[in-house]
Enzyme design. Structure first.
Site, short mmCIF file in Angstrom:
data_model
loop_
_atom_site.label_atom_id
_atom_site.label_comp_id
_atom_site.label_asym_id
_atom_site.label_seq_id
_atom_site.Cartn_x
_atom_site.Cartn_y
_atom_site.Cartn_z
NE ARG A 201 -1.75 1.92 3.48
CZ ARG A 201 -1.55 1.68 4.77
NH1 ARG A 201 -2.10 0.66 5.36
NH2 ARG A 201 -0.76 2.49 5.48
CG HIS B 276 -6.11 1.98 6.35
ND1 HIS B 276 -6.16 0.69 5.88
CD2 HIS B 276 -7.29 2.20 6.98
CE1 HIS B 276 -7.33 0.14 6.22
NE2 HIS B 276 -8.02 1.04 6.89
CE1 TYR C 32 1.38 2.63 8.53
CE2 TYR C 32 0.16 4.30 9.73
CZ TYR C 32 0.30 3.48 8.61
OH TYR C 32 -0.62 3.53 7.60
#
Length: 394
Positions: free
Chosen positions: A287, A291, A300
């Site tokens: 990805r 998200h 993160y």
């Protein structure tokens, strides 16, 4: 463009947002060397450099026109996805879940389907929707809050988007069981992500499909991150190996290789149609964006990780192959760019012409007979809106 009917080599059996301390911990996890399953054996037919390679068990033989069609599918899907992201940033959509980086997994698997096959998506399968002929503007209506999907699932055999994580795998399994009882030779495919693989619904669907030999393909897009949790927090073994415990095959495929995704998915669908039961396909991809537009992936994960995967870009690798083989020239690519810009303009104009959603509608139908707490919350929100000069929240 469809490539479902092209010849394929018959394969042998497969082997089978936080801050402070929490943010620091997530960043530390991202720096950890990943487990050995981060570099698994996988099916690949097109390298990141655009070189065609052979695989002993899976292959496809496509014409130049079909190859160009796959490239067009991926490019148009990426352009539509980028426009939707921009529209959300401009306040036209409430939310958007980007598929950036996952185009090959979706287009490859989507083009393996027959018209009579049925698709159960999550909320990110914009490329599969494109393959099924769903107008992109219909997808955006849901994210704008003006409808619940905007398309008839039975017109394209493409179910409405499912927000509840993992539940669509059970829906797909039940539908596939019905297909088998009807004696049809069509197949069903269910899409889900690596995070959803930890849901109980997915485990239950694996059990039911195996026991009842349901003609369903479970297509897991392992994009490495379940929001902010890496795959290593989801499993101790490669995801495709979970299929072994349920008694059906699992295959790991290069999810950034559109040819490999096409070949493996076609094989799995044909296996289902022959009455051989379910298959788990793990498309190992990434990805490249957030998200959703409410997420900040810089909290993160690190830029060098994304850069490494950008070098494996699914669209770039197919372009390299087309150019090397003389299947497409600069004029064709320029024409396609102009077509994609026209799509972006059409989508943008269509969304801006949509009505604004009714802000108070979210309180309706929560309970069949109403509820005092919901009524209180509706009144509070209505008062909050009325506190603005123009009656709208800014």
């Amino acid at each position: 463009m469809t490539v479902e009917g092209t010849a394929a080599r018959k394969p042998r059996r497969s082997s089978g947002t936080s801050t402070g301390t929490v943010g620091a911990k997530r960043a530390a996890r991202a720096k950890k060397p990943q487990s050995s399953n981060s570099e698994p054996p996988l099916v690949q037919l097109l390298t990141p450099e655009g070189e065609r390679v052979q695989h002993p068990e899976y292959d496809v033989d496509l014409s130049p026109e079909e190859l160009r069609g796959l490239y067009r599918d991926m490019l148009m899907t990426r352009r539509f996805d980028a426009e939707a992201t921009a529209l959300q940033r401009q306040g036209e959509l409430g939310l958007w879940a980007s598929l950036l980086g996952q185009e090959a997994a979706q287009i490859g698997s989507g083009r393996a389907l027959r018209d009579d096959d049925y698709v159960f998506p999550t909320y990110r399968e914009h490329g599969v929707a494109w393959c099924r002929g769903v107008d992109p503007t219909n997808l955006l209506g849901m994210f704008r809050g003006v409808n619940h999907g905007g398309w008839d699932p039975n017109s394209n055999n493409f179910h409405l988007y499912t927000i509840v994580i993992g539940s669509q795998t059970l829906h797909a399994t039940g539908y596939a069981m019905g297909v088998a009882k009807d004696g049809a030779d069509s197949a069903v495919i269910a899409y889900f992500g690596d995070g959803a693989s930890s849901q109980g619904d997915v485990a239950e669907s694996f059990t039911f499909s195996a026991v009842y030999n349901a003609p369903v393909v479970f297509f897991c897009q392992n994009n490495q991150w379940a929001i902010s949790e890496p795959t290593e927090r989801q499993t101790r073994v490669p995801l495709y190996q979970r299929a072994q415990g349920y008694g059906f095959p699992g295959v790991r495929v290069d999810g950034n290789d559109v040819l490999a995704c096409l070949a493996v998915t076609r094989w799995a669908l044909e296996r289902a149609r022959r009455g051989e039961g379910p298959t788990l396909v793990e498309a190992f991809t990434y990805r490249m964006g957030a998200h959703t537009t409410s997420d900040d992936p810089t909290r993160y994960r690190h830029d060098d990780e994304r850069a490494a995967w950008e070098a494996k870009d699914p669209i770039l690798r197919l372009r390299r192959y087309l150019e090397a083989q003389g299947h497409a020239d600069a004029a064709w690519f320029d024409g396609l760019e102009a077509e994609s810009e026209a799509l972006g303009k059409r989508v943008r104009e269509a969304v801006r012409a949509m009505p604004d959603p009714d802000d108070l509608a979210i309180f309706e139908n929560v309970y069949a007979d109403g509820h005092a707490l919901v009524d209180e919350e509706r009144a509070q929100f209505a008062a909050y809106q009325a506190s603005f000069a123009d009656g709208e929240v800014k």
